[in-house]
Structures are given as structure tokens and as C-alpha cells.
Design an enzyme around this catalytic site. Structure first.
Site, PDB file in Angstrom:
ATOM      1  N   SER A  67     -59.835  65.452 -45.627  1.00 55.76           N
ATOM      2  CA  SER A  67     -60.458  66.748 -46.816  1.00 55.76           C
ATOM      3  C   SER A  67     -60.087  67.301 -45.568  1.00 55.76           C
ATOM      4  CB  SER A  67     -61.842  66.370 -47.202  1.00 55.76           C
ATOM      5  OG  SER A  67     -61.192  66.422 -48.870  1.00 55.76           O
ATOM      6  N   LYS A  70     -58.254  70.819 -45.571  1.00 54.92           N
ATOM      7  CA  LYS A  70     -58.594  71.824 -46.309  1.00 54.92           C
ATOM      8  C   LYS A  70     -59.022  73.349 -45.696  1.00 54.92           C
ATOM      9  CE  LYS A  70     -60.744  69.243 -50.313  1.00 54.92           C
ATOM     10  NZ  LYS A  70     -60.877  68.377 -50.071  1.00 54.92           N
ATOM     11  N   SER A 127     -65.971  69.826 -51.190  1.00 62.14           N
ATOM     12  CA  SER A 127     -64.615  69.865 -50.933  1.00 62.14           C
ATOM     13  C   SER A 127     -63.617  69.398 -52.001  1.00 62.14           C
ATOM     14  CB  SER A 127     -65.125  68.296 -50.225  1.00 62.14           C
ATOM     15  OG  SER A 127     -63.743  67.765 -49.276  1.00 62.14           O
TER      16      SER A 127
END
Length: 473
Positions: A67, A70, A127
Site C-alpha cells: 500500500s 497509494k 488504506s
């Protein structure tokens, strides 16, 4: 293993002696496994004022970002906001593809929408994979195009060891990065978008009646930590990028491939405590060059490798934690389970002094379901960010205001040239606000730790006949 031990332990050995020999043997086995895992981990600490690398371990080794991906999705979102292409209230429509992304997710149904700000908050706290995909589709037309834009931006920022395949970090064998590249991106987010950087400090927010809590356990527990992002998949291990600002010094640190959330957090805390005192108190200007953000040129300037491109080495499973760190194997097998309370039954306590920090709760705006044009919607007048939770805390000084952002930026550049010493530790940025239906741009310098520091800078500017006043953000 049994044959080796049988050669060591004789049949005539006493039970106590046998236990001692077996314990010593297992110690060597566990130590060997830990050494193997350490070789797969990666870390780096960079002085965010000078760019000097203070610590490095496997920093250029190829790793799965999970993640941390992101961060780039948010970079391109902030870029679109700064250029007036979208606003924090622009609706983000969730396609069937976005809604079907694996957890963790916000859970918006196909055709539903949330405001850009809600999507941002769901990414920095929960997330949310579905929110990241929806933003990518809005900005790039489709996720594949957006991934190309992400990789192109990475090249423009000097991230030469990174390729993106999606907007959220769900497993893809062709998506990879390095600890050094993630540090570069972390620095760029603060340098280029100080007006939005405060989002990374959000520890929770309200989505309807539901309070959504974040995964970054260092926020509020390690002095000076103000973001940025956690990441976890089985292949990547536990990743973390942290930004630290104690008022005089700034660091960006990266830990990748941790064996657990607790051990990763403790490693990060140790790096911060060790290297923050060694960071410079004086900066040398922007470290990461700002590049053209035109999506057409971004798509034209990058050639993605084939799917059979080399991928990170497979991460071995820890001997003591094999298949015990995940409560929901089905969910994690699909992708990025950022819920580390689920992925890790019980995380070790941090071994650093804790500090209570007030949690800021932001209510999710209600927006109507609407189709947003792909790739960059028409500008929507922005609300003055000073009155929101989207700007960094602390003090700033304002030196001008103009109906044109280019003029406000030019004034910032000229002011920096006229008073470089007074603004050595400050970062210039523009803030949009509405007055009588017209959008204006305030020219400000942020990064002052106190009112006195801001006024001191103003006094220096006034000596050069530059009007200025201090404002708290």
C-alpha cells in the site's frame, strides 16, 4: 535436522543435558532464519532538508510496495487539486471494478460516490483499495492509464527503480519499488504539496456514523512523526514510510519487509531516535525537482516493462510466525490486508515514550452520485484550506495575494531570492480561496514552529520592504 541432533545427543545423555543441547541447536536454527529474513528487509533514513542519506540497508533492492503505492496515487491527486482540476468536494464515482477491489476497502457500491477528500482520508487511514482505484480511474480514465501516469511521475521525480501497475498496491508481479525511491516520494509529497500534507497526520475520521481508525501506530506515539503510510501483503511483509519533523530537523525514513507490525514499528522508532539528532537544522532548498504534470506527456514519456520483468525475491516465512500472523487467510490471499490488527494478533509494545495527541475527526461530506469526466475534470473553486483540517499545523507567513496562481508563485520565487536566509527553513506554497465568486491565491511560506519564528521571518522581510504577516494554520 533430526539426524543431525541424533548425532549430537547420545542415548546415555541425561534428560537435562539433552534439553540443553536441543535448546542450543534450536537457537542456532532460529538465528539463521532471522539472518535470512534480515537480508530480505530494506531500510533508509534521509535528511529531508539536505537529501543526505544517514542510514541505508538494501535501499536499492527491489521490493513489493504494497500500500505504499497509494502515496503516488495521492501525489497525483494533490497535483490535480493544486492545479484546480478537481477540488476536495469533487465527486469520485466508484465503478464496478473499483467496488470489487479486495479489502481493506471503504465499501462504496458501484455507481456510488464520495468526495475527493473522503477518498483521501479513507486512503491515509483505512488504506482503502477501492478508493485508490476510483481516484485512479477518475484521473487516468482507467486504472491501466493511471498506472502509466504513476510510473511516468516516478521517473520525473528520480524514482528509477519503481514501476506501478495499479493504484492501490494489490499484488502484481510487475509492480515493484525500492526503499530509496519511497523515501524520494515521501520527501516530494511534503515539498510539493505542503497545503495537503496534513492529511497524512489524520489518525481517524467519520464516514457517516462510522469512525474509521488508521493503521499508523507511530502517529501520536513518537515525537515529531506526522505521517506517512503503512503497507502490508504476505509477499512484501510489513512496510512503513515515516516523516518526522521536530521543528528544526526533518527526516524521511523507510522500513520494508518487516516480519511483524510491531517489529517494524520498533525498528522505525529506533532509526528515528538514532538519526534525528544527526539531521541538519538548515536546509538547502527543494530536494525533489518539480516536473511537468501534463497527463499526455506523462503517458508518452514512459514505457512499462513486460509482465515477465524481474520481480522482488520471494520473502521467506519467519520460523516462529509461519501462518500465525493472519486471521483471515482468504482476505489476505487476495491482496493487501492493511488491517494489521487482523494480520497480526498481538503487536509488541513500542519501546519509546508515548505522547498523547488529540485525534482530529473529519465528517465525510455528502455528495450526489454523478459521473466525473475521466483524466482531469474542469476546475471547481476551492474553499480556503486554512479553515479545514487539510493543511499542516504550525505557523506560516503570507506575503501576497493574487487572482492568478502563477503570479502568486512568482512572488514566492522572488521573495525567496531577496531573502534566502530568512526563508532557509521555510517552504513556499499557494492557498486558493473564494471571494465574491472569484478565486484568489495567497502566497505563503510554511514550516515555522512557533509564532515568534514566523514573526522573526516577517521582520527580516519587512527590512527588505516586503510586506508580510503571520498566520496560524
Amino acid at each position: 535436522m533430526r539426524q543431525a541432533l541424533s548425532g549430537i545427543v547420545s542415548k546415555s545423555a541425561s534428560p537435562l543435558k539433552t534439553i540443553m543441547i536441543l535448546a542450543m541447536a534450536m537457537t542456532f536454527v532460529v538465528a539463521g532464519a532471522a539472518s535470512s529474513l534480515a537480508a530480505k528487509s530494506a531500510a533508509i533514513v534521509v535528511d529531508a532538508k539536505t537529501g543526505k542519506v544517514l542510514y541505508s540497508a538494501n535501499a536499492d533492492g527491489r521490493r513489493y510496495p504494497a500500500s505504499l503505492t497509494k502515496m503516488m496515487t495521492l501525489y497525483l491527486t494533490f497535483e490535480a487539486m493544486a492545479k484546480g482540476k478537481i477540488s476536495k468536494n469533487t465527486p469520485v464515482v466508484f465503478s464496478a471494478h473499483a467496488s470489487a477491489e479486495a479489502p481493506t476497502k471503504l465499501g462504496v457500491k458501484p455507481g456510488g460516490s464520495v468526495a475527493v477528500e473522503t477518498a483521501i482520508l479513507s486512503i491515509v487511514t483505512k488504506s482503502a483499495n477501492d478508493s485508490a482505484t476510483a481516484l485512479g480511474e477518475m484521473l487516468g480514465g482507467n486504472e491501466a492509464n493511471f498506472a502509466r501516469m504513476m510510473t511516468a511521475k516516478a521517473r520525473q521525480l528520480g524514482m528509477n527503480g519503481t514501476v506501478f501497475r495499479n493504484a492501490n498496491g494489490l499484488p502484481d508481479p510487475g509492480q515493484f519499488t525500492t526503499a530509496r525511491d519511497m523515501a524520494t516520494l515521501g520527501i516530494a509529497l511534503r515539498e510539493h504539496f505542503p497545503q495537503y500534507y496534513g492529511y497524512f497526520a489524520q489518525r481517524s475520521f467519520l464516514y457517516g456514523r462510522q469512525r474509521i481508525n488508521g493503521h499508523n501506530r507511530l502517529l501520536g506515539r513518537i515525537k515529531g512523526v506526522d505521517g506517512i503510510k503503512t503497507g502490508y501483503t504476505r509477499a512484501s511483509g510489513f512496510n512503513l514510510v515515516s516523516s518526522v519533523n521536530d521543528g528544526n530537523r526533518r527526516l524521511v525514513a523507510v522500513v520494508m519487509g518487516g516480519t511483524s507490525g510491531g517489529s517494524r514499528d520498533n525498528q522505525m522508532a529506533g532509526l528515528i531516535n538514532t538519526y534525528l539528532p544527526r539531521a541538519s537544522t538548515r536546509g538547502g532548498g527543494d530536494l525533489i525537482a518539480k516536473a511537468d504534470s501534463n497527463p499526455v506527456s506523462a503517458l508518452a514519456n514512459v514505457l512499462l516493462p513486460k509482465h515477465d520483468a524481474p520481480t522482488p525475491d520471494e520473502k521467506p516465512v519467519a520460523v516462529a510466525e509461519a501462518d500465525t500472523d493472519v486471521a483471515d487467510d482468504a482476505t489476505v490471499a487476495q491482496g493487501d490486508s492493511e488491517d494489521e490488527d487482523t494480520a497480526e494478533a498481538e503487536a509488541p509494545k513500542l519501546v519509546v515514550p508515548a505522547k498523547k495527541v488529540k485525534t482530529v475527526i473529519v465528517s465525510a461530506p455528502k455528495v450526489a452520485t454523478a459521473q466525473v469526466v475521466a483524466a482531469y475534470a474542469e476546475p471547481t473553486p476551492a474553499v480556503d484550506p486554512v479553515n479545514t483540517a487539510s493543511v499542516p499545523s504550525g505557523w506560516a507567513i503570507q506575503v501576497a495575494s493574487s487572482p492568478k496562481q502563477s503570479e502568486a508563485q512568482a512572488f514566492l520565487d522572488n521573495t525567496t531570492k531577496q531573502a534566502p536566509k530568512a526563508l532557509a527553513d521555510a517552504t513556499g506554497f499557494t492557498v486558493a480561496f473564494d471571494k465574491d465568486g472569484v478565486t484568489y491565491y495567497r502566497a505563503r511560506f510554511g514550516g515555522f514552529g512557533s509564532k515568534d519564528a514566523a514573526w522573526k521571518a516577517c521582520t527580516a522581510l519587512k527590512k527588505k520592504k516586503i510586506e508580510c504577516y503571520a498566520v496560524q494554520q
